[in-house]
Design a protein around this motif. Structure first.
Motif, PDB file in Angstrom:
ATOM      1  N   GLY A  24       0.789  -1.228   0.000  1.00  0.00           N
ATOM      2  CA  GLY A  24       0.000   0.000   0.000  1.00  0.00           C
ATOM      3  C   GLY A  24       0.819   1.274   0.000  1.00  0.00           C
ATOM      4  N   ARG A  25       2.120   1.174  -0.153  1.00  0.00           N
ATOM      5  CA  ARG A  25       2.972   2.369  -0.168  1.00  0.00           C
ATOM      6  C   ARG A  25       2.928   3.020  -1.547  1.00  0.00           C
ATOM      7  N   VAL A  26       2.689   4.332  -1.568  1.00  0.00           N
ATOM      8  CA  VAL A  26       2.593   5.068  -2.830  1.00  0.00           C
ATOM      9  C   VAL A  26       3.984   5.258  -3.421  1.00  0.00           C
ATOM     10  N   GLN A  27       4.148   4.808  -4.656  1.00  0.00           N
ATOM     11  CA  GLN A  27       5.433   4.938  -5.350  1.00  0.00           C
ATOM     12  C   GLN A  27       5.426   6.048  -6.400  1.00  0.00           C
ATOM     13  N   GLY A  28       4.238   6.446  -6.825  1.00  0.00           N
ATOM     14  CA  GLY A  28       4.140   7.506  -7.821  1.00  0.00           C
ATOM     15  C   GLY A  28       2.695   7.922  -8.022  1.00  0.00           C
ATOM     16  N   LYS A  29       2.483   9.178  -8.431  1.00  0.00           N
ATOM     17  CA  LYS A  29       1.135   9.668  -8.694  1.00  0.00           C
ATOM     18  C   LYS A  29       1.199  10.800  -9.703  1.00  0.00           C
ATOM     19  N   CYS A  30       0.099  11.008 -10.439  1.00  0.00           N
ATOM     20  CA  CYS A  30       0.022  12.100 -11.403  1.00  0.00           C
ATOM     21  C   CYS A  30      -1.444  12.392 -11.713  1.00  0.00           C
ATOM     22  N   PHE A  31      -1.667  13.506 -12.416  1.00  0.00           N
ATOM     23  CA  PHE A  31      -3.029  13.978 -12.687  1.00  0.00           C
ATOM     24  C   PHE A  31      -3.126  14.453 -14.127  1.00  0.00           C
ATOM     25  N   GLU A  32      -4.254  14.158 -14.764  1.00  0.00           N
ATOM     26  CA  GLU A  32      -4.508  14.621 -16.121  1.00  0.00           C
ATOM     27  C   GLU A  32      -5.945  15.147 -16.213  1.00  0.00           C
ATOM     28  N   PRO A  33      -6.118  16.444 -16.525  1.00  0.00           N
ATOM     29  CA  PRO A  33      -7.473  17.005 -16.601  1.00  0.00           C
ATOM     30  C   PRO A  33      -8.151  16.663 -17.922  1.00  0.00           C
ATOM     31  N   TYR A  34      -9.478  16.855 -17.954  1.00  0.00           N
ATOM     32  CA  TYR A  34     -10.222  16.767 -19.208  1.00  0.00           C
ATOM     33  C   TYR A  34     -11.375  17.762 -19.164  1.00  0.00           C
ATOM     34  N   ARG A  35     -12.003  17.944 -20.306  1.00  0.00           N
ATOM     35  CA  ARG A  35     -12.994  19.010 -20.472  1.00  0.00           C
ATOM     36  C   ARG A  35     -14.391  18.554 -20.043  1.00  0.00           C
ATOM     37  N   THR A  36     -15.167  19.498 -19.514  1.00  0.00           N
ATOM     38  CA  THR A  36     -16.584  19.299 -19.228  1.00  0.00           C
ATOM     39  C   THR A  36     -17.384  20.244 -20.113  1.00  0.00           C
ATOM     40  N   TYR A  37     -18.497  19.748 -20.659  1.00  0.00           N
ATOM     41  CA  TYR A  37     -19.324  20.522 -21.582  1.00  0.00           C
ATOM     42  C   TYR A  37     -20.653  20.889 -20.917  1.00  0.00           C
ATOM     43  N   TYR A  38     -21.144  22.114 -21.212  1.00  0.00           N
ATOM     44  CA  TYR A  38     -22.409  22.607 -20.660  1.00  0.00           C
ATOM     45  C   TYR A  38     -23.291  23.080 -21.821  1.00  0.00           C
ATOM     46  N   PRO A  39     -23.883  22.164 -22.590  1.00  0.00           N
ATOM     47  CA  PRO A  39     -24.602  22.548 -23.807  1.00  0.00           C
ATOM     48  C   PRO A  39     -25.895  23.314 -23.576  1.00  0.00           C
ATOM     49  N   SER A  40     -26.533  23.167 -22.420  1.00  0.00           N
ATOM     50  CA  SER A  40     -27.762  23.878 -22.074  1.00  0.00           C
ATOM     51  C   SER A  40     -27.789  24.073 -20.565  1.00  0.00           C
ATOM     52  N   PRO A  41     -28.602  24.999 -20.060  1.00  0.00           N
ATOM     53  CA  PRO A  41     -28.698  25.164 -18.604  1.00  0.00           C
ATOM     54  C   PRO A  41     -29.057  23.859 -17.908  1.00  0.00           C
TER      55      PRO A  41
END
Length: 278
Positions: A24-41
């Motif tokens: 359970g020991r963390v050896q590495g971590k990273c993050f990658e974002p992505y887009r969110t769409y809001y086509p209508s209210p």
């Protein structure tokens, strides 16, 4: 020789990936974002393939940054946002962008569904809580009403984790905790097919179920190449992000709780129940 597990927390704003050893020991971590769409209210959508691109990219980055060999990775698994809806075609895959948990378009469908049970109060007595436009069943009813061609074409719908299982292994299944927010018989661990028929949904459009600890399948050649892993690496189901947070906090017993803070405009706080007299 040390062995490792790669886990992906596929959230609302991006994917958080972590590589841990068998202790359970963390050896590495990273993050990658992505887009969110809001086509209508009130509408909130994401591209399913963006989730997979984030997963495959961060998997490669973890191996590069840690120097871990693909042959030393025991498995890959997911903790994903709940309540996503990805209508799937058996041949071509997704039929539209995913409707994610934040989306509240199905308010009218929620009201109509509860009227079949004599209103919100009776429905809450049966199901535990009233429905709203962000819930899964109303969204599926919205899809049937407003996009009937897509509803009729889909062989089944998948949630976020289910889509990642599909991209990883080619299989279309849903894990128990993901299914629990749509309509799962908690005793039989089966879909509530009678309720689905009663509100007007086809039970055959709900995928097969797997447990959190189940091996969904093996990484396909294509998925393995995209992730930098070996073909045949096991894919373990994992669970929804909220249940995983509870397990990580150790709050899994009756009356236990934890503080859960989100980064997408939602904050959930659960307090620990005090024993009587204290």
């Amino acid at each position: 020789m040390a062995k490792y597990i790669i886990a992906h927390d596929v959230g609302t704003s991006g994917n958080k990936a972590v590589l841990v050893d068998t202790e359970g020991r963390v050896q590495g971590k990273c993050f990658e974002p992505y887009r969110t769409y809001y086509p209508s209210p009130g509408w909130v959508e994401q591209e399913p393939e963006d989730w997979w691109r984030a997963v495959s990219k961060t998997t490669k980055l973890l191996l590069e940054h840690t120097g871990v060999s693909a042959g030393d990775v025991l498995c890959i698994t997911y903790a994903a946002q709940l309540l996503g809806i990805v209508p799937m075609d058996s041949e071509s895959g997704p039929l539209r962008r995913a409707i994610i948990w934040m989306d509240s378009r199905a308010g009218q469908q929620a009201e109509r569904a509860m009227r079949k049970f004599l209103g919100p109060r009776v429905f809450a007595l049966i199901a535990g809580t009233a429905l709203c436009g962000k819930d899964g069943i109303p969204k599926l009813l919205w899809l049937k009403s407003e996009e009937p061609d897509i509803y009729n074409r889909m062989c089944c719908f998948l949630d976020v984790a289910g889509y990642l299982f599909y991209r990883s292994t080619g299989k279309m299944v849903m894990e128990w905790t993901g299914a629990s927010v749509f309509g799962l018989d908690l005793k039989k661990k089966a879909w509530l097919e009678g309720m689905f028929r009663y509100v007007g949904l086809d039970p055959h459009k709900f995928p097969s179920l797997v447990r959190s600890i189940d091996k969904v399948g093996d990484l396909t050649r294509e998925a393995a190449n995209e992730c930098g892993l070996l073909q045949g690496t096991p894919v373990i189901a994992g669970a929804g992000d909220a249940p995983c947070a509870a397990v990580g906090a150790g709050a899994v017993g009756e009356g236990e709780g934890h503080v859960y803070l989100g980064t997408s405009g939602w904050v959930g706080v659960v307090t620990r129940r005090r024993p009587r007299g204290k």
